[in-house]
Scaffold this motif. Structure first.
Motif, short mmCIF file in Angstrom:
data_model
loop_
_atom_site.label_atom_id
_atom_site.label_comp_id
_atom_site.label_asym_id
_atom_site.label_seq_id
_atom_site.Cartn_x
_atom_site.Cartn_y
_atom_site.Cartn_z
N ILE A 21 -76.01 44.44 -50.06
CA ILE A 21 -74.92 45.10 -50.78
C ILE A 21 -74.91 46.59 -50.45
O ILE A 21 -73.85 47.19 -50.25
CB ILE A 21 -75.06 44.86 -52.29
N GLN A 22 -76.08 47.18 -50.34
CA GLN A 22 -76.17 48.60 -50.00
C GLN A 22 -75.62 48.85 -48.60
O GLN A 22 -74.97 49.87 -48.35
CB GLN A 22 -77.62 49.06 -50.10
N ASN A 23 -75.84 47.94 -47.68
CA ASN A 23 -75.29 48.09 -46.32
C ASN A 23 -73.77 48.03 -46.29
O ASN A 23 -73.14 48.57 -45.37
CB ASN A 23 -75.86 47.01 -45.39
N LEU A 24 -73.18 47.40 -47.29
CA LEU A 24 -71.72 47.32 -47.35
C LEU A 24 -71.09 48.68 -47.64
O LEU A 24 -69.89 48.86 -47.42
CB LEU A 24 -71.29 46.30 -48.41
N GLU A 25 -71.89 49.63 -48.12
CA GLU A 25 -71.37 50.98 -48.37
C GLU A 25 -70.88 51.64 -47.09
O GLU A 25 -70.05 52.55 -47.14
CB GLU A 25 -72.43 51.87 -49.02
N LYS A 26 -71.38 51.20 -45.94
CA LYS A 26 -70.95 51.77 -44.67
C LYS A 26 -69.51 51.39 -44.36
O LYS A 26 -68.80 52.13 -43.69
CB LYS A 26 -71.86 51.27 -43.54
N LYS A 27 -69.09 50.23 -44.84
CA LYS A 27 -67.76 49.71 -44.51
C LYS A 27 -66.76 49.87 -45.66
O LYS A 27 -65.57 50.06 -45.42
CB LYS A 27 -67.88 48.23 -44.14
N TYR A 28 -67.24 49.78 -46.91
CA TYR A 28 -66.35 49.80 -48.06
C TYR A 28 -66.66 50.97 -48.98
O TYR A 28 -67.78 51.47 -49.00
CB TYR A 28 -66.48 48.49 -48.86
N SER A 29 -65.67 51.38 -49.76
CA SER A 29 -65.84 52.50 -50.68
C SER A 29 -66.69 52.09 -51.88
O SER A 29 -66.79 50.90 -52.21
CB SER A 29 -64.48 53.00 -51.17
N ASN A 30 -67.27 53.08 -52.54
CA ASN A 30 -68.07 52.81 -53.73
C ASN A 30 -67.21 52.21 -54.84
O ASN A 30 -67.67 51.36 -55.60
CB ASN A 30 -68.75 54.09 -54.23
N GLN A 46 -74.88 33.87 -61.38
CA GLN A 46 -75.86 33.97 -60.30
C GLN A 46 -75.20 34.56 -59.05
O GLN A 46 -74.82 33.84 -58.13
CB GLN A 46 -76.45 32.61 -59.99
N PRO A 47 -75.06 35.88 -59.01
CA PRO A 47 -74.40 36.49 -57.85
C PRO A 47 -75.24 36.36 -56.58
O PRO A 47 -76.47 36.48 -56.63
CB PRO A 47 -74.25 37.95 -58.26
N THR A 48 -74.58 36.08 -55.48
CA THR A 48 -75.25 36.00 -54.18
C THR A 48 -74.57 36.97 -53.22
O THR A 48 -73.44 37.41 -53.45
CB THR A 48 -75.18 34.58 -53.59
N LEU A 49 -75.25 37.28 -52.15
CA LEU A 49 -74.71 38.19 -51.15
C LEU A 49 -73.47 37.59 -50.48
O LEU A 49 -72.48 38.28 -50.24
CB LEU A 49 -75.77 38.54 -50.11
N ALA A 50 -73.51 36.30 -50.19
CA ALA A 50 -72.36 35.64 -49.55
C ALA A 50 -71.12 35.71 -50.44
O ALA A 50 -70.02 36.01 -49.96
CB ALA A 50 -72.70 34.19 -49.23
N THR A 51 -71.30 35.45 -51.72
CA THR A 51 -70.19 35.53 -52.65
C THR A 51 -69.66 36.95 -52.74
O THR A 51 -68.45 37.19 -52.73
CB THR A 51 -70.62 35.06 -54.05
N PHE A 52 -70.57 37.90 -52.79
CA PHE A 52 -70.19 39.32 -52.87
C PHE A 52 -69.37 39.71 -51.65
O PHE A 52 -68.33 40.36 -51.76
CB PHE A 52 -71.43 40.19 -53.01
N LYS A 53 -69.83 39.31 -50.46
CA LYS A 53 -69.12 39.66 -49.22
C LYS A 53 -67.74 39.03 -49.19
O LYS A 53 -66.77 39.66 -48.76
CB LYS A 53 -69.93 39.20 -48.01
N THR A 54 -67.62 37.79 -49.64
CA THR A 54 -66.34 37.12 -49.65
C THR A 54 -65.35 37.83 -50.56
O THR A 54 -64.21 38.09 -50.19
CB THR A 54 -66.50 35.65 -50.10
N ILE A 55 -65.81 38.16 -51.76
CA ILE A 55 -64.93 38.81 -52.73
C ILE A 55 -64.53 40.20 -52.27
O ILE A 55 -63.36 40.59 -52.37
CB ILE A 55 -65.59 38.84 -54.12
N ILE A 56 -65.48 40.97 -51.74
CA ILE A 56 -65.15 42.34 -51.34
C ILE A 56 -64.18 42.34 -50.15
O ILE A 56 -63.30 43.18 -50.06
CB ILE A 56 -66.41 43.18 -51.05
N LYS A 57 -64.32 41.38 -49.25
CA LYS A 57 -63.40 41.29 -48.11
C LYS A 57 -62.00 40.96 -48.60
O LYS A 57 -61.02 41.57 -48.17
CB LYS A 57 -63.88 40.24 -47.11
N ARG A 58 -61.89 40.03 -49.53
CA ARG A 58 -60.58 39.68 -50.07
C ARG A 58 -59.96 40.84 -50.83
O ARG A 58 -58.76 41.08 -50.74
CB ARG A 58 -60.69 38.45 -50.97
N GLN A 59 -60.78 41.55 -51.58
CA GLN A 59 -60.29 42.71 -52.32
C GLN A 59 -59.77 43.78 -51.35
O GLN A 59 -58.73 44.38 -51.58
CB GLN A 59 -61.39 43.31 -53.20
#
Length: 94
Positions: A21-30, A46-59
């Motif tokens: 999730i911290q590495n996603l700061e390079k690509k997405y805003s806080n 039960q949050p997972t990294l895969a779920t987080f990545k999917t949601i942030i990409k869609r957002q």
């Protein structure tokens, strides 16, 4: 969300998720990361990294499409309205 991840996961796995999730700061805003955290916590316990990545990409895609349509309404595509047939489809064949 961080506390929930640390409580539910084994330490090594939790740190891997949080580092991802911290590495996603390079690509997405806080702000987008915060919004995604709120969304994921409302969806699952039960949050997972895969779920987080999917949601942030869609957002991010949604916000980009929203910004484009606000700048120039002519940029809207047919996918905003579903499938449409053009004039070639209805033209009589000779």
């Amino acid at each position: 969300m961080v506390v929930k991840i640390l409580d539910q996961q084994v330490e090594k796995r939790a740190l891997k998720i949080l580092a991802g999730i911290q590495n996603l700061e390079k690509k997405y805003s806080n702000q987008l990361i915060e919004e995604t955290s709120e969304i994921i916590m409302s969806i699952t316990n039960q949050p997972t990294l895969a779920t987080f990545k999917t949601i942030i990409k869609r957002q991010a895609d949604y916000k980009e499409k929203e910004n484009l349509s606000n700048v120039n309404p002519a940029l809207k595509t047919n996918e905003d309205y579903g499938f449409t047939r053009g004039p070639d489809y209805w033209r009589k064949r000779q």
